[in-house]
Design a protein around this motif. Structure first.
Motif, short mmCIF file in Angstrom:
data_model
loop_
_atom_site.label_atom_id
_atom_site.label_comp_id
_atom_site.label_asym_id
_atom_site.label_seq_id
_atom_site.Cartn_x
_atom_site.Cartn_y
_atom_site.Cartn_z
N HIS A 115 19.08 -29.35 68.97
CA HIS A 115 17.94 -30.23 69.21
C HIS A 115 18.36 -31.67 69.47
O HIS A 115 17.52 -32.57 69.42
N VAL A 147 16.83 -29.06 78.77
CA VAL A 147 16.08 -28.76 77.56
C VAL A 147 14.74 -28.13 77.88
O VAL A 147 14.21 -28.26 78.99
N LYS A 148 14.20 -27.41 76.89
CA LYS A 148 12.78 -27.06 76.87
C LYS A 148 12.20 -27.85 75.73
O LYS A 148 12.90 -28.17 74.76
N VAL A 149 10.95 -28.23 75.82
CA VAL A 149 10.35 -29.09 74.81
C VAL A 149 9.18 -28.36 74.16
O VAL A 149 8.22 -27.99 74.82
N PRO A 168 5.18 -30.87 73.49
CA PRO A 168 5.47 -32.12 74.20
C PRO A 168 4.43 -33.22 73.99
O PRO A 168 4.76 -34.40 74.08
N PRO A 219 13.01 -31.21 71.49
CA PRO A 219 13.80 -30.68 72.59
C PRO A 219 14.81 -29.65 72.08
O PRO A 219 15.41 -29.82 71.02
N TYR A 279 13.41 -29.83 81.58
CA TYR A 279 13.87 -31.19 81.86
C TYR A 279 15.39 -31.27 81.75
O TYR A 279 16.02 -30.45 81.08
N THR A 334 18.29 -34.09 80.57
CA THR A 334 18.46 -35.35 79.87
C THR A 334 19.20 -36.32 80.79
O THR A 334 20.32 -36.04 81.21
#
Length: 118
Positions: A49, A57-59, A62, A68, A80, A82
């Motif tokens: 994380h 990442v998946k969040v 959100p 994340p 997304y 980073t």
């Protein structure tokens, strides 16, 4: 007499060693080995994380309390990438990023993660 003292010392050393090994692995509260394994597993989980620049990442949640989770960039879960990490409390990502997460740490200065779409 000397042999008896030597034997007593050897038995005491082996007894202490046996007690340490037993206590390390079978303590009623789970044993030190189990506690160390749990701490190691938690550290590994925490690392998933804490993305670095370039990680996808998946969040989760959100719009609420975002979390994340690092995933493979080729994965369909990847939302997304980073792109930047801004050190300092209350930093804001500029308009070239599509999403940002502010991370506050109680014992350290906070930071903001800025993301682009995958």
């Amino acid at each position: 007499m000397r042999v008896a003292k030597s034997a007593a010392i050897v038995i005491a050393v082996f007894g202490a060693l046996a007690w340490y090994v037993w206590d390390y692995n079978t303590d009623p509260s789970g044993g030190k080995a189990k506690a160390e394994a749990a701490a190691s597993a938690q550290a590994s989980e925490d690392a998933t994380h804490d993305p670095n620049i370039g990680d996808c990442v998946k969040v989760k949640d959100p719009q609420g309390e975002p979390l994340p989770t690092i995933v493979d960039c080729d994965s369909p879960e990847a939302e997304y990438k980073t792109a930047d990490k801004l050190l300092g409390n209350d930093m804001k990502c500029d308009s070239k990023y599509v999403y940002g997460i502010q991370v506050r740490q109680s014992h350290q200065m906070g930071y903001t993660l800025c993301f682009t779409k995958v």
